[in-house]
Write a protein that holds these residues in place. Structure first.
Motif, mmCIF file in Angstrom:
data_model
loop_
_atom_site.group_PDB
_atom_site.id
_atom_site.type_symbol
_atom_site.label_atom_id
_atom_site.label_comp_id
_atom_site.label_asym_id
_atom_site.label_seq_id
_atom_site.Cartn_x
_atom_site.Cartn_y
_atom_site.Cartn_z
ATOM 1 N N GLY A 184 -19.573 -7.193 42.369
ATOM 2 C CA GLY A 184 -20.605 -7.766 43.211
ATOM 3 C C GLY A 184 -20.550 -9.279 43.263
ATOM 4 O O GLY A 184 -19.570 -9.902 42.838
ATOM 5 N N ASP A 185 -21.629 -9.852 43.765
ATOM 6 C CA ASP A 185 -21.735 -11.300 43.944
ATOM 7 C C ASP A 185 -22.689 -11.884 42.911
ATOM 8 O O ASP A 185 -22.971 -11.259 41.879
ATOM 9 N N SER A 186 -23.206 -13.091 43.185
ATOM 10 C CA SER A 186 -24.031 -13.789 42.201
ATOM 11 C C SER A 186 -25.333 -13.079 41.874
ATOM 12 O O SER A 186 -25.884 -13.272 40.785
ATOM 13 N N THR A 187 -25.836 -12.234 42.784
ATOM 14 C CA THR A 187 -27.079 -11.523 42.499
ATOM 15 C C THR A 187 -26.880 -10.410 41.478
ATOM 16 O O THR A 187 -27.851 -9.830 40.994
ATOM 17 N N VAL A 188 -25.613 -10.129 41.146
ATOM 18 C CA VAL A 188 -25.253 -9.136 40.125
ATOM 19 C C VAL A 188 -24.669 -9.805 38.882
ATOM 20 O O VAL A 188 -24.782 -9.295 37.769
ATOM 21 N N GLY A 226 -28.029 -12.807 37.473
ATOM 22 C CA GLY A 226 -27.858 -11.606 38.277
ATOM 23 C C GLY A 226 -28.383 -10.399 37.509
ATOM 24 O O GLY A 226 -28.480 -10.420 36.275
ATOM 25 N N TRP A 227 -28.713 -9.333 38.236
ATOM 26 C CA TRP A 227 -29.314 -8.175 37.564
ATOM 27 C C TRP A 227 -28.318 -7.475 36.623
ATOM 28 O O TRP A 227 -28.719 -6.851 35.645
ATOM 29 N N GLY A 228 -27.013 -7.631 36.881
ATOM 30 C CA GLY A 228 -26.036 -6.999 35.999
ATOM 31 C C GLY A 228 -26.090 -7.514 34.581
ATOM 32 O O GLY A 228 -25.792 -6.789 33.624
ATOM 33 N N ASN A 263 -23.157 -12.320 35.730
ATOM 34 C CA ASN A 263 -23.592 -13.112 34.581
ATOM 35 C C ASN A 263 -23.453 -14.583 34.985
ATOM 36 O O ASN A 263 -22.337 -15.101 35.061
ATOM 37 N N CYS A 264 -24.538 -15.244 35.268
ATOM 38 C CA CYS A 264 -24.465 -16.618 35.783
ATOM 39 C C CYS A 264 -24.015 -17.590 34.690
ATOM 40 O O CYS A 264 -24.224 -17.340 33.496
ATOM 41 N N PRO A 265 -23.421 -18.719 35.055
ATOM 42 C CA PRO A 265 -23.011 -19.728 34.067
ATOM 43 C C PRO A 265 -24.201 -20.205 33.240
ATOM 44 O O PRO A 265 -25.333 -20.280 33.737
#
Length: 229
Positions: free
Chosen positions: A7-11, A23-25, A13-15
């Protein structure tokens, strides 16, 4: 068993420098670790095309085994590219991903894109949201029916969530900072696409619950930690 995320940023692990953006992931493991290990390959800015071109899809497939689940959520960045229109390039890329996952004996699970928090102006604005993802969510639903796949409809669910919370309360699900509140965004940030820690956790809990409702989680597990709402 593994749950692998594309997925993209909404999923993703953000920096760490973007904390509390998430993201929800990144928030899924607490709900399903008793029966599945989460491998999150999602990346900020990714489309169905760039995810493959950058090698992330290949890395995911290399980790996937028979019986694993592969959750796929794209659309936010595909819609920025004319050749990745929902019913042409985007749909073709999703079908190819599904075929490749199935060839490994793993199970693809399609997710419609989480909605952006764009309330419309007007006297009843708290009950009206822009459909910012256009026809991308509908195409995912159609492909799910066509190919006999489980679908987690995050677009419909997040739209209902934002409306239920209303314009003011739903802000807490996203990253809003006044000037001076965040070192990485010193001038402030008003982001109605990317989740806060709270927003990501709420969506992840729903995803975990849906995995069980769809019969994809072992019976008797995860019910106490997942799936309200």
């Amino acid at each position: 068993m593994k749950v692998l995320l594309a997925g993209d940023s909404t999923v993703a692990n953000c920096p760490t420098h973007e904390y509390p953006m998430s993201g929800w992931g990144a928030k899924l493991p607490p709900h399903i670790y008793t029966w599945a290990a989460v491998h999150n390959f999602a990346k900020g800015g990714a489309s169905t095309e760039s995810f493959r071109e950058e090698g992330l899809w290949g890395q995911l497939l290399a980790e996937a085994d028979h019986g694993d689940l592969v959750l796929i959520q794209f659309g936010h960045n595909d819609q920025k590219k004319p050749h990745l229109a929902a019913r042409t390039g985007y749909a073709a890329n999703l079908r190819r991903m599904v075929a490749e996952v199935r060839a490994l004996g793993a199970l693809p699970v399609l997710c419609t894109s989480v909605e952006r928090r764009h309330f419309l102006a007007g006297p009843s604005s708290d009950a009206s949201l822009e459909e910012s993802l256009e026809d991308y969510p509908e195409v995912v639903r159609e492909i799910g029916l066509e190919l006999g796949l489980p679908v987690i409809d995050l677009n419909s669910w997040t739209r209902a969530l934002y409306v239920r919370l209303g314009r003011e309360e739903s802000v807490s699900l996203f990253c809003h900072f006044a000037p001076g509140e965040h070192a990485y965004w010193p001038d402030g940030l008003t982001d109605n696409t990317h989740f806060s820690q709270q927003g990501a956790a709420v969506v992840a809990e729903h995803v975990a619950g849906q995995l069980q409702e769809l019969g994809l989680a072992p019976l008797g597990l995860a019910r106490t930690t997942a799936g309200r709402g």
